[in-house]
Motif scaffolding. Sequence first.
Motif, PDB file in Angstrom:
ATOM      1  N   ILE A  70     -12.441  -3.679  29.646  1.00 37.29           N
ATOM      2  CA  ILE A  70     -11.987  -2.638  28.718  1.00 37.29           C
ATOM      3  C   ILE A  70     -10.973  -3.221  27.733  1.00 37.29           C
ATOM      4  O   ILE A  70     -11.058  -2.991  26.514  1.00 37.29           O
ATOM      5  N   LYS A  71     -10.019  -3.980  28.241  1.00 37.74           N
ATOM      6  CA  LYS A  71      -8.979  -4.567  27.384  1.00 37.74           C
ATOM      7  C   LYS A  71      -9.574  -5.558  26.384  1.00 37.74           C
ATOM      8  O   LYS A  71      -9.194  -5.571  25.208  1.00 37.74           O
ATOM      9  N   GLN A  72     -10.500  -6.377  26.851  1.00 36.48           N
ATOM     10  CA  GLN A  72     -11.138  -7.347  25.953  1.00 36.48           C
ATOM     11  C   GLN A  72     -12.000  -6.656  24.904  1.00 36.48           C
ATOM     12  O   GLN A  72     -12.039  -7.074  23.746  1.00 36.48           O
ATOM     13  N   ALA A  73     -12.689  -5.575  25.314  1.00 37.13           N
ATOM     14  CA  ALA A  73     -13.503  -4.810  24.358  1.00 37.13           C
ATOM     15  C   ALA A  73     -12.615  -4.189  23.286  1.00 37.13           C
ATOM     16  O   ALA A  73     -12.990  -4.147  22.096  1.00 37.13           O
ATOM     17  N   ALA A  74     -11.431  -3.723  23.687  1.00 35.80           N
ATOM     18  CA  ALA A  74     -10.479  -3.149  22.726  1.00 35.80           C
ATOM     19  C   ALA A  74     -10.071  -4.185  21.686  1.00 35.80           C
ATOM     20  O   ALA A  74     -10.001  -3.894  20.480  1.00 35.80           O
ATOM     21  N   GLU A  75      -9.821  -5.417  22.124  1.00 36.26           N
ATOM     22  CA  GLU A  75      -9.440  -6.486  21.204  1.00 36.26           C
ATOM     23  C   GLU A  75     -10.576  -6.796  20.219  1.00 36.26           C
ATOM     24  O   GLU A  75     -10.339  -6.984  19.022  1.00 36.26           O
ATOM     25  N   LEU A  76     -11.802  -6.843  20.731  1.00 38.79           N
ATOM     26  CA  LEU A  76     -12.959  -7.120  19.869  1.00 38.79           C
ATOM     27  C   LEU A  76     -13.152  -6.023  18.824  1.00 38.79           C
ATOM     28  O   LEU A  76     -13.445  -6.303  17.660  1.00 38.79           O
ATOM     29  N   MET A  77     -12.985  -4.773  19.250  1.00 37.16           N
ATOM     30  CA  MET A  77     -13.153  -3.654  18.323  1.00 37.16           C
ATOM     31  C   MET A  77     -12.065  -3.646  17.255  1.00 37.16           C
ATOM     32  O   MET A  77     -12.327  -3.331  16.086  1.00 37.16           O
ATOM     33  N   GLN A  78     -10.852  -3.991  17.640  1.00 37.24           N
ATOM     34  CA  GLN A  78      -9.742  -4.029  16.688  1.00 37.24           C
ATOM     35  C   GLN A  78      -9.988  -5.062  15.591  1.00 37.24           C
ATOM     36  O   GLN A  78      -9.590  -4.868  14.450  1.00 37.24           O
ATOM     37  N   TYR A  87     -16.348  -3.401  11.029  1.00 31.93           N
ATOM     38  CA  TYR A  87     -17.376  -2.359  11.035  1.00 31.93           C
ATOM     39  C   TYR A  87     -17.048  -1.228  12.018  1.00 31.93           C
ATOM     40  O   TYR A  87     -17.824  -0.290  12.169  1.00 31.93           O
ATOM     41  N   ILE A  88     -15.903  -1.352  12.705  1.00 36.54           N
ATOM     42  CA  ILE A  88     -15.484  -0.330  13.665  1.00 36.54           C
ATOM     43  C   ILE A  88     -14.095   0.171  13.306  1.00 36.54           C
ATOM     44  O   ILE A  88     -13.154  -0.626  13.180  1.00 36.54           O
ATOM     45  N   ASN A  89     -13.968   1.471  13.150  1.00 33.85           N
ATOM     46  CA  ASN A  89     -12.659   2.087  12.923  1.00 33.85           C
ATOM     47  C   ASN A  89     -12.075   2.449  14.284  1.00 33.85           C
ATOM     48  O   ASN A  89     -12.107   3.598  14.718  1.00 33.85           O
ATOM     49  N   TYR A  90     -11.548   1.429  14.967  1.00 35.30           N
ATOM     50  CA  TYR A  90     -11.080   1.602  16.342  1.00 35.30           C
ATOM     51  C   TYR A  90      -9.727   2.311  16.362  1.00 35.30           C
ATOM     52  O   TYR A  90      -8.780   1.896  15.692  1.00 35.30           O
ATOM     53  N   LYS A 118     -14.292   7.526  13.613  1.00 38.28           N
ATOM     54  CA  LYS A 118     -13.264   7.040  14.537  1.00 38.28           C
ATOM     55  C   LYS A 118     -13.891   6.722  15.899  1.00 38.28           C
ATOM     56  O   LYS A 118     -14.555   7.563  16.489  1.00 38.28           O
ATOM     57  N   VAL A 119     -13.618   5.507  16.377  1.00 34.76           N
ATOM     58  CA  VAL A 119     -14.202   5.026  17.628  1.00 34.76           C
ATOM     59  C   VAL A 119     -13.088   4.751  18.640  1.00 34.76           C
ATOM     60  O   VAL A 119     -12.079   4.125  18.305  1.00 34.76           O
ATOM     61  N   SER A 120     -13.273   5.223  19.867  1.00 31.15           N
ATOM     62  CA  SER A 120     -12.306   4.948  20.931  1.00 31.15           C
ATOM     63  C   SER A 120     -13.024   4.509  22.193  1.00 31.15           C
ATOM     64  O   SER A 120     -14.239   4.673  22.325  1.00 31.15           O
TER      65      SER A 120
END
Length: 342
Positions: free
Chosen positions: A197-205, A209-212, A180-182
Motif C-alpha cells: 500500500i505504501k509503495q503504491a502510494a509513492e508510485l501514484m504520487q 496521469y493520477i490525481n492522487y 481524484k484517486v485514493s
Amino acid sequence: MLTNLTIALDMMGGDYGPRSSIPAAVNAVNANANLSLILCGNEQVISKELESLDSLSHPRLIIRHCTEVVTNSCEPSSAVRAKKDSSMRVALDLVKSGEAQACVSAGNTGALLFMAHYVLKMLPGVKRPALISAVPTERKNPVYLLDLGANVHCDAQTLYQFGIMGSVVAGQALGCDNPKVSLLNIGSEAIKGHEDIKQAAELMQQCKYINYTGYSEGSDIFTGKSDVIVCEGFVGNVALKTCEGIAKLIMFKLTKALRKHFFYKCLAFLLRPVIKKLYKRVNPDQYNGASLVGLRGIVVKSHGNASAKAFHAAIDEAAKEVERQLPEKIAAIFEQTHSTKK
C-alpha cells in the motif's frame, strides 16, 4: 452516438439464466434503436422465452446456438479447456473476432475472468485485469471502486496500474479531466497499511496521469471525497457486498417501519415521492455491471442473482463503454507511461 452497436450476451449464466437475461435483452433493444444483441445460449430455450414476450422475430435479437453452459461449480481452468462451445466462451469469441463490441455475462465470476484473460488477452503494459464498478455516494456523482475480486492479493505495481485504469474509467464516466484517486487503507495517516500500500502510494504520487489524494478509510467510500478508490480484490469484494447489504437493510427497515401503524402508513403515502427517489438512489440494481478493465475488449460482469432490470443495467453499461472506447483510452495512457520511462 454509435449508429451500429452490437453486444454479445451470455444468456445461460447466473442464477436465473434466460428468465432474467431475455426480458433484459428485449427491453434493451426496445430502448436503444442503435443496439443489436447476439444471444448466446441454447436456441430452444431462448426462442421459447422470446416467444412468450412476442419478440421471437425481433430483427436486432440474433440467437447464436451454444451446446454448453459454464455452471457456477465449474473450475475456471476446466471451463477454458472443456467448455469451448459454452454461451460464455462464444460471447467472448465474438468480441475477439470483432463481430461484437462487448460481452455481458452473469455467469461464474472466476471462469469469466480466466476465460476473458485467455481469449482477449491483456492490453500492452497491463499486468492484471481489474473489476471496477460505481458505488453511490452522498454527492451527485458515484465513486468508482476497484478491484472488486479479480485479484485477491495485489502488489504495489498492480495497485498503481489500477489507479491509472480507474482514473480513465471515472474520467470518461464523469466527464472529468482529473478525477481524484485514493487508496483504501486502515487509516489516513502515511504510516498506516502494509508495504505494498505504501509503495503504491509513492508510485501514484509520482504519476502525472493520477490525481492522487491520499488514503481513504472504509467510512470514506460513501462521502464522495474521491472519484476512484483503489484496493485489493479481496477487500474490494467485501466492501462492495457490504455496501449492497447496507442499502437493502435500510430499505427493508424503512419499509417495515412505515407499515407498522396507520399513522406511519399515511406518512408513507405523503412521503412516497421522497421514498421512491431514495430507493432509486441506493438500489443496487442500477449499479449492476462491474467492468473487467485492462483487456483488449469490453467485458461486463453482471451479478449472478441479477433481476431483469439489473441485467438491463449491465447491458447499458457495456454500451456506454463501447461509446467511450475505454480499452483504447487505457492503452493510450499505458503507452505514454511506457514512453516516459524510456
